[in-house]
Motif scaffolding. Structure first.
Motif, PDB file in Angstrom:
ATOM      1  N   GLY A 270       0.781  -1.231   0.000  1.00  0.00           N
ATOM      2  CA  GLY A 270       0.000   0.000   0.000  1.00  0.00           C
ATOM      3  C   GLY A 270       0.805   1.268   0.000  1.00  0.00           C
ATOM      4  N   GLY A 271       2.131   1.178  -0.009  1.00  0.00           N
ATOM      5  CA  GLY A 271       2.939   2.388   0.046  1.00  0.00           C
ATOM      6  C   GLY A 271       2.676   3.339  -1.101  1.00  0.00           C
ATOM      7  N   MET A 272       2.627   2.816  -2.312  1.00  0.00           N
ATOM      8  CA  MET A 272       2.386   3.669  -3.466  1.00  0.00           C
ATOM      9  C   MET A 272       0.991   4.267  -3.438  1.00  0.00           C
ATOM     10  SD  MET A 272       4.198   1.467  -6.511  1.00  0.00           S
ATOM     11  CE  MET A 272       3.707   2.683  -7.716  1.00  0.00           C
ATOM     12  N   VAL A 273       0.019   3.484  -2.996  1.00  0.00           N
ATOM     13  CA  VAL A 273      -1.356   3.984  -2.940  1.00  0.00           C
ATOM     14  C   VAL A 273      -1.457   5.120  -1.932  1.00  0.00           C
ATOM     15  CG1 VAL A 273      -3.742   3.369  -2.417  1.00  0.00           C
ATOM     16  CG2 VAL A 273      -2.274   1.753  -3.639  1.00  0.00           C
ATOM     17  N   ARG A 274      -0.872   4.929  -0.765  1.00  0.00           N
ATOM     18  CA  ARG A 274      -0.942   5.961   0.272  1.00  0.00           C
ATOM     19  C   ARG A 274      -0.220   7.242  -0.170  1.00  0.00           C
ATOM     20  NH1 ARG A 274      -0.090   1.301   3.579  1.00  0.00           N
ATOM     21  NH2 ARG A 274       2.158   1.718   3.659  1.00  0.00           N
ATOM     22  N   SER A 275       0.935   7.091  -0.823  1.00  0.00           N
ATOM     23  CA  SER A 275       1.671   8.267  -1.292  1.00  0.00           C
ATOM     24  C   SER A 275       0.870   9.032  -2.338  1.00  0.00           C
ATOM     25  CB  SER A 275       3.017   7.843  -1.879  1.00  0.00           C
ATOM     26  OG  SER A 275       3.813   7.215  -0.897  1.00  0.00           O
ATOM     27  N   LEU A 276       0.203   8.307  -3.229  1.00  0.00           N
ATOM     28  CA  LEU A 276      -0.596   8.956  -4.266  1.00  0.00           C
ATOM     29  C   LEU A 276      -1.765   9.720  -3.662  1.00  0.00           C
ATOM     30  CD1 LEU A 276      -1.206   9.402  -7.260  1.00  0.00           C
ATOM     31  CD2 LEU A 276      -2.479   7.246  -7.242  1.00  0.00           C
ATOM     32  N   ILE A 277      -2.439   9.117  -2.689  1.00  0.00           N
ATOM     33  CA  ILE A 277      -3.576   9.786  -2.052  1.00  0.00           C
ATOM     34  C   ILE A 277      -3.115  11.052  -1.338  1.00  0.00           C
ATOM     35  CG2 ILE A 277      -5.324   9.575  -0.260  1.00  0.00           C
ATOM     36  CD1 ILE A 277      -5.532   6.617  -0.948  1.00  0.00           C
ATOM     37  N   ALA A 278      -2.021  10.959  -0.596  1.00  0.00           N
ATOM     38  CA  ALA A 278      -1.518  12.128   0.135  1.00  0.00           C
ATOM     39  C   ALA A 278      -1.113  13.250  -0.817  1.00  0.00           C
ATOM     40  CB  ALA A 278      -0.339  11.710   1.010  1.00  0.00           C
ATOM     41  N   GLU A 279      -0.485  12.910  -1.935  1.00  0.00           N
ATOM     42  CA  GLU A 279      -0.053  13.920  -2.895  1.00  0.00           C
ATOM     43  C   GLU A 279      -1.246  14.631  -3.535  1.00  0.00           C
ATOM     44  OE1 GLU A 279       2.596  14.230  -7.019  1.00  0.00           O
ATOM     45  OE2 GLU A 279       2.467  12.329  -5.893  1.00  0.00           O
ATOM     46  N   ARG A 280      -2.263  13.854  -3.899  1.00  0.00           N
ATOM     47  CA  ARG A 280      -3.445  14.470  -4.518  1.00  0.00           C
ATOM     48  C   ARG A 280      -4.182  15.373  -3.528  1.00  0.00           C
ATOM     49  NH1 ARG A 280      -5.269  12.372  -9.341  1.00  0.00           N
ATOM     50  NH2 ARG A 280      -6.658  14.166  -9.208  1.00  0.00           N
ATOM     51  N   LEU A 281      -4.267  14.960  -2.281  1.00  0.00           N
ATOM     52  CA  LEU A 281      -4.929  15.802  -1.284  1.00  0.00           C
ATOM     53  C   LEU A 281      -4.167  17.091  -1.050  1.00  0.00           C
ATOM     54  CD1 LEU A 281      -6.042  13.155   1.393  1.00  0.00           C
ATOM     55  CD2 LEU A 281      -7.508  14.454  -0.161  1.00  0.00           C
ATOM     56  N   ASP A 282      -2.853  17.043  -1.105  1.00  0.00           N
ATOM     57  CA  ASP A 282      -2.058  18.236  -0.886  1.00  0.00           C
ATOM     58  C   ASP A 282      -2.224  19.236  -2.029  1.00  0.00           C
ATOM     59  OD1 ASP A 282       0.060  19.637   0.692  1.00  0.00           O
ATOM     60  OD2 ASP A 282       1.177  19.376  -1.191  1.00  0.00           O
ATOM     61  N   ARG A 283      -2.381  18.746  -3.238  1.00  0.00           N
ATOM     62  CA  ARG A 283      -2.546  19.635  -4.395  1.00  0.00           C
ATOM     63  C   ARG A 283      -3.964  20.183  -4.510  1.00  0.00           C
ATOM     64  NH1 ARG A 283       0.595  16.493  -9.344  1.00  0.00           N
ATOM     65  NH2 ARG A 283       2.719  16.592  -8.444  1.00  0.00           N
ATOM     66  N   LEU A 284      -4.926  19.519  -3.935  1.00  0.00           N
ATOM     67  CA  LEU A 284      -6.327  19.910  -4.087  1.00  0.00           C
ATOM     68  C   LEU A 284      -6.625  21.172  -3.284  1.00  0.00           C
ATOM     69  CD1 LEU A 284      -9.204  19.185  -5.109  1.00  0.00           C
ATOM     70  CD2 LEU A 284      -9.483  17.876  -2.998  1.00  0.00           C
ATOM     71  N   GLU A 285      -7.207  22.196  -3.961  1.00  0.00           N
ATOM     72  CA  GLU A 285      -7.640  23.406  -3.262  1.00  0.00           C
ATOM     73  C   GLU A 285      -9.045  23.152  -2.727  1.00  0.00           C
ATOM     74  OE1 GLU A 285      -7.983  28.253  -3.900  1.00  0.00           O
ATOM     75  OE2 GLU A 285      -7.596  26.923  -5.611  1.00  0.00           O
ATOM     76  N   ILE A 286      -9.113  22.991  -1.444  1.00  0.00           N
ATOM     77  CA  ILE A 286     -10.343  22.477  -0.850  1.00  0.00           C
ATOM     78  C   ILE A 286     -11.358  23.570  -0.530  1.00  0.00           C
ATOM     79  CG2 ILE A 286      -9.574  22.605   1.558  1.00  0.00           C
ATOM     80  CD1 ILE A 286     -10.861  19.850   1.959  1.00  0.00           C
ATOM     81  N   SER A 287     -10.916  24.819  -0.382  1.00  0.00           N
ATOM     82  CA  SER A 287     -11.814  25.880   0.052  1.00  0.00           C
ATOM     83  C   SER A 287     -12.996  26.103  -0.898  1.00  0.00           C
ATOM     84  CB  SER A 287     -11.028  27.174   0.245  1.00  0.00           C
ATOM     85  OG  SER A 287     -11.871  28.225   0.638  1.00  0.00           O
ATOM     86  N   PRO A 288     -12.780  26.285  -2.236  1.00  0.00           N
ATOM     87  CA  PRO A 288     -13.940  26.477  -3.118  1.00  0.00           C
ATOM     88  C   PRO A 288     -14.877  25.274  -3.133  1.00  0.00           C
ATOM     89  CG  PRO A 288     -11.899  27.109  -4.204  1.00  0.00           C
ATOM     90  CD  PRO A 288     -11.516  26.394  -2.958  1.00  0.00           C
ATOM     91  N   LEU A 289     -14.330  24.084  -3.056  1.00  0.00           N
ATOM     92  CA  LEU A 289     -15.176  22.894  -3.032  1.00  0.00           C
ATOM     93  C   LEU A 289     -16.081  22.889  -1.804  1.00  0.00           C
ATOM     94  CD1 LEU A 289     -12.622  20.148  -4.134  1.00  0.00           C
ATOM     95  CD2 LEU A 289     -14.416  21.211  -5.514  1.00  0.00           C
ATOM     96  N   LEU A 290     -15.503  23.212  -0.652  1.00  0.00           N
ATOM     97  CA  LEU A 290     -16.315  23.263   0.561  1.00  0.00           C
ATOM     98  C   LEU A 290     -17.375  24.356   0.471  1.00  0.00           C
ATOM     99  CD1 LEU A 290     -13.558  22.843   3.311  1.00  0.00           C
ATOM    100  CD2 LEU A 290     -15.221  21.142   2.553  1.00  0.00           C
ATOM    101  N   GLY A 291     -16.974  25.522  -0.066  1.00  0.00           N
ATOM    102  CA  GLY A 291     -17.929  26.622  -0.181  1.00  0.00           C
ATOM    103  C   GLY A 291     -19.092  26.280  -1.097  1.00  0.00           C
ATOM    104  N   ARG A 292     -18.795  25.708  -2.275  1.00  0.00           N
ATOM    105  CA  ARG A 292     -19.877  25.354  -3.206  1.00  0.00           C
ATOM    106  C   ARG A 292     -20.753  24.239  -2.635  1.00  0.00           C
ATOM    107  NH1 ARG A 292     -15.741  26.362  -7.114  1.00  0.00           N
ATOM    108  NH2 ARG A 292     -15.139  24.164  -7.136  1.00  0.00           N
ATOM    109  N   GLY A 293     -20.117  23.286  -2.001  1.00  0.00           N
ATOM    110  CA  GLY A 293     -20.901  22.207  -1.409  1.00  0.00           C
ATOM    111  C   GLY A 293     -21.830  22.712  -0.320  1.00  0.00           C
ATOM    112  N   LEU A 294     -21.327  23.592   0.532  1.00  0.00           N
ATOM    113  CA  LEU A 294     -22.160  24.133   1.598  1.00  0.00           C
ATOM    114  C   LEU A 294     -23.262  25.020   1.038  1.00  0.00           C
ATOM    115  CD1 LEU A 294     -22.673  24.472   4.607  1.00  0.00           C
ATOM    116  CD2 LEU A 294     -20.955  26.291   4.663  1.00  0.00           C
ATOM    117  N   GLN A 295     -22.947  25.803   0.004  1.00  0.00           N
ATOM    118  CA  GLN A 295     -23.960  26.677  -0.610  1.00  0.00           C
ATOM    119  C   GLN A 295     -25.071  25.848  -1.244  1.00  0.00           C
ATOM    120  OE1 GLN A 295     -22.639  29.083  -3.992  1.00  0.00           O
ATOM    121  NE2 GLN A 295     -23.694  30.845  -3.098  1.00  0.00           N
TER     122      GLN A 295
END
Length: 400
Positions: free
Chosen positions: A140-165
């Motif tokens: 699972g090392g490669m899978v975990r590294s890929l997930i962590a990298e994608r989460l770090d690049r993802l700008e989460i603020s607009p997604l949360l704002g649109r979802g909440l709206q």
């Protein structure tokens, strides 16, 4: 049963009073009085004994009462040590595993003919066991590294704002608000004693002496619970409206306010840096691994054909080769004993810490519920046995 035991005690008290008043006119009632008097004493004694296990009788701090609440930590430690000494000690596990023929069972299972479906089940389970035993870090090392990298690049603020709206526009935020209010009510109820203790600790001597600190604490708790109940029942409650306004503003700021977006990103990075998130990412891989294991254990999807024949031959070889069988059994014993040695103390600590974390009322209630009706049978038996002893003593008195 508690009512029955108390009712019998009251009946004996009534019978004693009646027989005492009428014994002068009806001498034979002396036997009834002796029975009722001793039964009343026996019932009271056993009531005191049963009550003293779980609480102070009548709330009086009599020494050596409320035995279970006062000694819950010692009970938890003793229970944990009992489990450790009798179930998780390597020597005990080794002794129980000494006559276990795991290799013979596996060989017989694998050598079953495939016609009845057992071969397919055996191959499926064997594959699942092998897959489960592989090194999770390497898989699972490669899978975990890929997930962590994608989460770090993802700008989460607009997604949360649109979802909440969107949730607010479709009134899907209402269950969220209800859940927050219900959670707050449950949390308040669960920590009521903590709040009482805080008010008691901060109250002056006069309030403590008059008991007003308890009255104030109850009034505060009742008022908060009433307010939360009104917020759940009334969709137009002012505090709910304030909460909805706050959610709407938050949804807007998450999308358009640079400062809020920067705070959200910083918050996301701090969360990702938390070891708990690493554990969560590990759990994602673990869930996927379990899904693959579930598929592998499906008898209809189990391996068949040439591989099935090979597994059947392996089972026959295990069953006929005593040296191989002994080696497999020795490995299984060492593995189980090793787990007991490695994780026994952890299980013991889990048991003792869990019981130590319970409050006195919780552990008393759980033990009392577990014992159940038998506690009240002690009171019933004490009342009846006491009455019989009273009859015996009265008979001896009459004979002498």
């Amino acid at each position: 049963m508690r009512q029955a035991a108390t009712g019998l005690l009251l009946a004996m008290a009534s019978l004693y009073l009646a027989s005492r008043l009428l014994v002068a006119d009806y001498p034979l009632l002396g036997w009834t009085r002796a029975f009722a008097e001793a039964a009343m004493v026996g019932g009271l004694a056993d009531w005191f004994a049963v009550t003293a296990l779980f609480r102070h009788p009548m709330g009086l701090p009599i020494p050596h009462t409320a035995i279970i609440p006062e000694n819950k930590d010692r009970i938890g430690a003793a229970l944990a040590q009992f489990v450790r000494d009798n179930f998780l000690t390597p020597s005990v596990v080794a002794r129980r595993m000494r006559h276990a023929d795991i290799a013979g069972t596996v060989g017989m299972f694998l050598s079953r003919p495939a016609g009845d479906g057992r071969m397919r089940q055996g191959a499926s389970r064997l594959f699942a066991s092998i897959f489960e035993g592989l090194d999770q870090d390497r898989l699972g090392g490669m899978v975990r590294s890929l997930i962590a990298e994608r989460l770090d690049r993802l700008e989460i603020s607009p997604l949360l704002g649109r979802g909440l709206q969107a949730a607010i526009a479709e009134n899907r935020h209402v269950p969220l608000l209800d859940g927050i209010i219900i959670w707050a009510a449950r949390t308040l109820d669960a920590n009521a004693q903590l709040i009482r203790d805080m008010i008691h600790a901060r109250a002056n001597a006069l309030l403590r002496l008059t008991g007003l600190d308890e009255t104030i604490a109850n009034a505060i708790l009742d008022g908060l619970q009433k307010m939360l109940a009104e917020m759940v029942a009334d969709p137009d409650h002012p505090l709910r409206a304030k909460g909805e306004e706050g959610l709407a503003k938050l949804a807007h700021d998450l999308q358009h306010d640079p400062e809020t977006r920067a705070k959200a990103e910083n918050f996301k990075r701090s969360i990702l840096a938390n070891p708990a998130i690493s554990q969560w990412i590990d759990s994602i891989w673990e869930q996927g691994r379990r899904a693959m294991l579930t598929a592998a254990r499906d008898p209809n999807a189990a391996l068949a054909g040439r591989l099935g024949e090979m597994l059947q031959q392996l089972g026959q070889a295990i069953g006929s080769d005593q040296q191989m069988k002994a080696g497999i059994n020795r490995f299984a014993r060492r593995a189980v004993v090793g787990m007991a040695a490695s994780y026994g103390d952890g299980i013991v600590t889990l048991i003792s810490d869990t019981i130590a974390g319970w409050d006195a009322r919780t552990i008393s209630g759980r033990i009392e519920q577990a014992v159940g009706r038998d506690l009240q049978f002690i009171r019933l038996n004490g009342t009846l046995v006491g009455g019989l002893v009273g009859l015996a003593l009265h008979a001896i008195d009459q004979l002498l």
